[in-house]
Design a protein around this motif. Sequence first.
Motif, PDB file in Angstrom:
ATOM      1  N   SER C 307       0.819  -1.213   0.000  1.00 28.06           N
ATOM      2  CA  SER C 307       0.000   0.000   0.000  1.00 28.06           C
ATOM      3  C   SER C 307       0.851   1.260   0.000  1.00 28.06           C
ATOM      4  CB  SER C 307      -0.899   0.006   1.242  1.00 28.06           C
ATOM      5  OG  SER C 307      -0.078   0.087   2.396  1.00 28.06           O
ATOM      6  N   ASN C 308       2.163   1.117   0.219  1.00 25.27           N
ATOM      7  CA  ASN C 308       3.043   2.282   0.279  1.00 25.27           C
ATOM      8  C   ASN C 308       3.355   2.765  -1.136  1.00 25.27           C
ATOM      9  OD1 ASN C 308       5.869   3.575   0.300  1.00 25.27           O
ATOM     10  ND2 ASN C 308       5.354   3.497   2.478  1.00 25.27           N
ATOM     11  N   PRO C 309       3.150   4.078  -1.413  1.00 21.66           N
ATOM     12  CA  PRO C 309       3.360   4.560  -2.792  1.00 21.66           C
ATOM     13  C   PRO C 309       4.785   4.394  -3.287  1.00 21.66           C
ATOM     14  CG  PRO C 309       3.028   6.389  -1.263  1.00 21.66           C
ATOM     15  CD  PRO C 309       2.720   5.135  -0.503  1.00 21.66           C
ATOM     16  N   TRP C 310       5.765   4.455  -2.370  1.00 19.32           N
ATOM     17  CA  TRP C 310       7.155   4.277  -2.791  1.00 19.32           C
ATOM     18  C   TRP C 310       7.391   2.834  -3.230  1.00 19.32           C
ATOM     19  CZ3 TRP C 310      10.042   8.395  -3.542  1.00 19.32           C
ATOM     20  CH2 TRP C 310       9.716   9.572  -2.850  1.00 19.32           C
ATOM     21  N   VAL C 311       6.829   1.895  -2.476  1.00 14.14           N
ATOM     22  CA  VAL C 311       6.978   0.485  -2.841  1.00 14.14           C
ATOM     23  C   VAL C 311       6.364   0.240  -4.207  1.00 14.14           C
ATOM     24  CG1 VAL C 311       6.352  -1.869  -2.205  1.00 14.14           C
ATOM     25  CG2 VAL C 311       7.045  -0.260  -0.439  1.00 14.14           C
ATOM     26  N   GLN C 312       5.197   0.887  -4.445  1.00  3.97           N
ATOM     27  CA  GLN C 312       4.554   0.683  -5.753  1.00  3.97           C
ATOM     28  C   GLN C 312       5.418   1.238  -6.874  1.00  3.97           C
ATOM     29  OE1 GLN C 312       0.950   2.757  -4.959  1.00  3.97           O
ATOM     30  NE2 GLN C 312       0.060   1.089  -3.773  1.00  3.97           N
ATOM     31  N   LEU C 313       5.994   2.435  -6.647  1.00  2.65           N
ATOM     32  CA  LEU C 313       6.857   3.030  -7.663  1.00  2.65           C
ATOM     33  C   LEU C 313       8.058   2.131  -7.949  1.00  2.65           C
ATOM     34  CD1 LEU C 313       8.047   5.361  -9.389  1.00  2.65           C
ATOM     35  CD2 LEU C 313       9.044   6.247  -7.279  1.00  2.65           C
ATOM     36  N   THR C 341      20.100  10.653  -5.209  1.00  4.64           N
ATOM     37  CA  THR C 341      21.155  11.172  -6.089  1.00  4.64           C
ATOM     38  C   THR C 341      20.559  12.093  -7.144  1.00  4.64           C
ATOM     39  OG1 THR C 341      22.255   9.045  -5.816  1.00  4.64           O
ATOM     40  CG2 THR C 341      23.110  10.500  -7.516  1.00  4.64           C
ATOM     41  N   VAL C 342      19.434  11.680  -7.735  1.00  2.29           N
ATOM     42  CA  VAL C 342      18.803  12.513  -8.753  1.00  2.29           C
ATOM     43  C   VAL C 342      18.337  13.830  -8.133  1.00  2.29           C
ATOM     44  CG1 VAL C 342      16.860  12.663 -10.337  1.00  2.29           C
ATOM     45  CG2 VAL C 342      18.176  10.564 -10.201  1.00  2.29           C
ATOM     46  N   GLN C 343      17.811  13.756  -6.910  1.00  7.26           N
ATOM     47  CA  GLN C 343      17.412  14.992  -6.214  1.00  7.26           C
ATOM     48  C   GLN C 343      18.608  15.929  -6.061  1.00  7.26           C
ATOM     49  OE1 GLN C 343      15.600  13.088  -2.681  1.00  7.26           O
ATOM     50  NE2 GLN C 343      13.758  14.249  -3.097  1.00  7.26           N
ATOM     51  N   ASN C 368      12.231  11.971   0.721  1.00  8.79           N
ATOM     52  CA  ASN C 368      11.880  10.893  -0.197  1.00  8.79           C
ATOM     53  C   ASN C 368      11.395   9.709   0.626  1.00  8.79           C
ATOM     54  OD1 ASN C 368      14.283   9.718   0.746  1.00  8.79           O
ATOM     55  ND2 ASN C 368      15.454  10.597  -0.949  1.00  8.79           N
ATOM     56  N   ALA C 369      11.686   8.499   0.163  1.00 10.08           N
ATOM     57  CA  ALA C 369      11.114   7.314   0.809  1.00 10.08           C
ATOM     58  C   ALA C 369      11.547   7.149   2.257  1.00 10.08           C
ATOM     59  CB  ALA C 369      11.485   6.067   0.012  1.00 10.08           C
ATOM     60  N   ALA C 370      12.693   7.720   2.626  1.00 13.44           N
ATOM     61  CA  ALA C 370      13.190   7.532   3.997  1.00 13.44           C
ATOM     62  C   ALA C 370      12.173   8.065   5.005  1.00 13.44           C
ATOM     63  CB  ALA C 370      14.522   8.242   4.165  1.00 13.44           C
ATOM     64  N   VAL C 371      11.960   7.299   6.077  1.00 16.52           N
ATOM     65  CA  VAL C 371      10.930   7.703   7.039  1.00 16.52           C
ATOM     66  C   VAL C 371      11.384   8.852   7.916  1.00 16.52           C
ATOM     67  CG1 VAL C 371       9.991   5.374   7.065  1.00 16.52           C
ATOM     68  CG2 VAL C 371      11.644   6.027   8.798  1.00 16.52           C
ATOM     69  N   PRO C 423       5.909  10.139  -3.535  1.00 16.65           N
ATOM     70  CA  PRO C 423       6.650  10.384  -4.782  1.00 16.65           C
ATOM     71  C   PRO C 423       5.839  11.263  -5.726  1.00 16.65           C
ATOM     72  CG  PRO C 423       5.779   8.152  -4.741  1.00 16.65           C
ATOM     73  CD  PRO C 423       5.497   8.739  -3.397  1.00 16.65           C
ATOM     74  N   THR C 424       6.536  11.906  -6.669  1.00 13.64           N
ATOM     75  CA  THR C 424       5.841  12.704  -7.681  1.00 13.64           C
ATOM     76  C   THR C 424       5.040  11.767  -8.581  1.00 13.64           C
ATOM     77  OG1 THR C 424       7.788  12.542  -9.079  1.00 13.64           O
ATOM     78  CG2 THR C 424       7.608  14.482  -7.685  1.00 13.64           C
ATOM     79  N   SER C 425       4.231  12.349  -9.445  1.00 12.14           N
ATOM     80  CA  SER C 425       3.316  11.518 -10.236  1.00 12.14           C
ATOM     81  C   SER C 425       4.067  10.557 -11.162  1.00 12.14           C
ATOM     82  CB  SER C 425       2.381  12.413 -11.061  1.00 12.14           C
ATOM     83  OG  SER C 425       3.178  13.312 -11.839  1.00 12.14           O
ATOM     84  N   ASN C 426       5.229  11.009 -11.690  1.00 11.69           N
ATOM     85  CA  ASN C 426       5.950  10.089 -12.586  1.00 11.69           C
ATOM     86  C   ASN C 426       7.122   9.425 -11.890  1.00 11.69           C
ATOM     87  OD1 ASN C 426       7.707  12.200 -12.339  1.00 11.69           O
ATOM     88  ND2 ASN C 426       8.159  12.380 -14.512  1.00 11.69           N
ATOM     89  N   GLY C 427       7.246   9.661 -10.598  1.00 14.29           N
ATOM     90  CA  GLY C 427       8.290   8.970  -9.853  1.00 14.29           C
ATOM     91  C   GLY C 427       9.661   9.572 -10.008  1.00 14.29           C
ATOM     92  N   ILE C 428       9.769  10.712 -10.678  1.00 15.72           N
ATOM     93  CA  ILE C 428      11.073  11.379 -10.842  1.00 15.72           C
ATOM     94  C   ILE C 428      11.013  12.685 -10.068  1.00 15.72           C
ATOM     95  CG2 ILE C 428      12.684  12.372 -12.506  1.00 15.72           C
ATOM     96  CD1 ILE C 428      11.579  10.459 -14.543  1.00 15.72           C
TER      97      ILE C 428
END
Lengths: 292, 365, 431
Positions: C307-313, C341-343, C368-371, C423-428
Amino acid sequence: MERFVFLTFDGLSRGAVYAAFALALVLIWRAARVVNFAQGAMAVVTAYAAYMVSDAVGSYLVGFVVALVGGLLLGALVERGLMRFVGHANPLNDVIVALGLVLLLTAVVGIIFGGEFRAANQPFDTRAIEVGGVPLMSRYDLFIWGTVATIVVLLALLFTRTAVGLRMRAAAFAPEVSRLLGVNVGRMLTLGWALAAVVGAVAGVLILPTELGLHPHAMDIVFASSFAAAIVGGLDSPVGAVVGGIIVGLILSYVSGYLGAALTPVAVLAVLLAVLLLRPGGIFSGVRARTV
Amino acid sequence: MSTTQVRPARSPISRLITPRRTGPRRGSTLLRHLLWVAIAAVAVYFVSYGIDPFRNYQLATVAAYLCVTAGLTMLTGLNGQLSLGHGALMACGAYTVALAQNEFSDRGVLGAWALPVSLALGVLVAALAGALIGVCAARLRGPYLAGVTLAVALVVPAFTTRFAGLFNADQGLSVYVDPAPAALGQYFPPERWQAWIAIGAAMLSLLIVANLVNSRFGRAFKAVRDDEVAAKLAGIHVARTQVLAFVVSAGCAGLGGGVLAVISQSVSPSVFGLTLSLNLLLAIVLGGLGSLFGAAWGALLLVLLPYLTTEVTRGLSLSPGLANKLEGNLPLAIFGLTLIIVMLVAPGGIQDAFRALGRTIRRRF
Amino acid sequence: MLRIARRGIVVAACLALVAASSACSDEAPSSSGGGTAASVPGVTDTEIVLGTHMPLTGPAAAGYSKISPATKAYFEYVNANGGVHGRKIKYLVEDDGYNPANTQTLVRKLVLEDKVFAILNGLGTPTHTGVLDFLKTQEVPDLFVASGSRSWNQPEKYPTTFGFQPDYTVEGKIIADFVKKTYPGQVVCHMGQDDDFGRDSLAGVEQVLGADGVKEKQKYVTSNTNITPQIQAFKAAGCQVVISATIPAFTALSLGTAAKLGGFKPQWVPSSVGADYTTLSGLLGEGKVLLEGLVAPGYLPVSTDASNPWVQLYQKVNKEYNGDAPFDNNIMFGMTVGYLTVQALLKAGKDLTREGLISAVESGGFKNAAVGPYRYSASDHSGIGGMQMGRVTGGVQAAFGPVVQTDDGAGPVQEYTEAPATPTSNGIPAV
């Protein structure tokens, strides 16, 4: 006192497996006068085969049989296909070829199965049987001991009571004379390697459940300890291999328990030096020729 | 003409490739070897200017290993003692140099002489360790000696963990190294300076081993290897010979380890594990056991083979699934296969193969 | 005749040496670390080259060999969607087999021969410690080292080096704080790897529980797989909670060994390093029931939490660009490093320089994904400072409770109350 008893039985359990592996090393030494540095990698290959089959079929026994057959085939293949062609002008050439074989086998296993640890499950209960509140050996430890004892007895019978065993001993001790007497020395050499590989494969299958799991480098440390055990007992003596294995297992257990796990290599070195300074050929070395 | 032998006519090519072996050597061994060292030093000087910094680093690593393989090939090839523990002796030298250099820099004692003193201390400590092992192992032969030295090789992490206050356990120590002297120029790459240090040490090691091999001690080594009883009857003290060979090779290993510490600027126990000891053995056998040229080939192979196998596999473009499985494993498989093939094709090592080639050419012409 | 020729050679050599020493000299390097975009190593108009050293083979490869393919897969995903300011990321992965000697050579190869822009996610404390001085001298950004050692947080000594995951002391403090609150009065013991991992973890634990708060302390080394003596010592001391700084193989071994000893069932609280349920159940096989009730901290979403959006991405990227490799926390780790890194690269701007990248990371504020929060600043190069506890219930590992943060000094363990990022809509990441 309780801890001492516990550590003793723990050491005996580990020692049984080192004994089995040292036995494989002694077999090849007696047959071919070479220390097989690839023994660990070969055991890993057969162990992978055994556990893959065992998981697929659901029976440990089938996996065990696969290990036996695989060991025979692998040992014969390595001897016939590789070791036979290594020049004997220099005894180190066998060692280098064996080291190359280790790299090759480990890498191939890693490519096929990946470097992850896989579970190697035991067929018997691993809970230790407690006597007076002190955990002693588990049923699995007893199984290991039973198997190692059976192997030792079978090998002793083979070498002393059968014609094949006599031929193998002759081929190892005096190849030229044996050839003159009609012994197929090459075939005996192959048989020696095959037998040693079987013993190594069984040892590998036995020890893996007690280690971290199945992975390409699982037998590296076991090889080093078993080599030390074989040296302690004397490379020419199968009984020495078993005794050496027990000694190494006990020492490792006591040192881990009383002095800390990091110091075990120092203990192994101390034992080796202590034994070899008194008897340079190991505990069960034969009478040496007279020197001037 | 006073010779009693009939020498066949020799063309210029064959004279170039294979030196004459008839008659005793004239001239001083030491001067002849010093001349070789001088020529090699000049050659290396020019080479080090012509190559880029990474190649200089590789050259420095080759030189560091050459210090060790020179001593090891003498020990195993000429004296017949198989040692699987030279990685631990390198560790002795490396850690001594690390502690000495850090001590010097902590006290602010600097200067051009600091590094040679550290290296000398490293050699001394390693030689002492070698003496200890050599004395214990003087009576051991063949696989028994191999077993003891293998146990020695495995002891290094135990030492560094037990005395973690001094050796900093698995994490290791960083080694303070003076930068290149300012006189060499502002943009002098540090890798070239490291290469010079390493080459200097390798030349010293080679000089000592070559001179020793050509002396009566060298002859004693070979005598004990070939027939111990006969050597004893001829008056050679076998145990002392064995220990001397071990000590000298241990000193060389200490020097190599110290140089390695200087060029990588760090020491840690996993660098000097069993893998390194086995790699050194690989190097001397592949290069040609018993020959100093073989030691050089071996050191070169030790650095180049992993580099080349990785470069070869990098050229392949693979799908992500396949790449996951092959990456890392494929170069190792190629490395192992190369070892097996070279041993089968050239059992005497590379130097022996070249000698055989030279003989074939000589016969043709 | 021969003697004259020999002397001639020596004389000629000396003359040549004298002549050459005056002829050989070095020019200033044509580009330095802070030149224009055209002359920055590893950066062209179309490409950014990054390098790493990882154990892809060898005994330490289990698990860790999956991190760099995951990061690479994420970079491929970003490249396919326009890259970073129009540049594609090229990720060179070198296998050092966890041998520091190899790391020395490979990092020098990456910097001197392959001319990478930055070193990213170098893995291993002993391996990476050896190259810190070299990277500092060469002024190469050394980002997001994959290890929990505190050595990466030394901004004065190593200004270009940055950590990533919570260090072992932070984790020890968080675990000890949880144990203190949840199991008050119980006998607490500690099992640690005999290196900085175990030592730093124990230091953190003792800081919260007190020097006498840990009744029995045991150590193990990876070269000795017989830990029965240590577990038996725990049993004899009557431990009820065992905090362990163990790698996954040894966490599994500890659980298995404890089961063998019969009647010893403490509450295990392993470090996040060795607590991934997928990995542990793979190691234990049929014995994975032993994992029931296991409690461990984590700094990333649990890989099985669909259910986590990061896991889905990440699962989407894993399927398309990583050959659908088995999805576990190593993939989560690798892709989060890629995302971070991209950030950082985006923040450094189109005019990309090494100094610019360092300043971008030091400006901090990454989400980002880090809690937990990233603690990057000019004076703090450590990385993620917060974690959340997770428990295995019915064969499923799930996070529970608050996210807590602390530092590796004497600071208290406090709650971190900011909402988790999505995450953003396109994951970037957005610019």
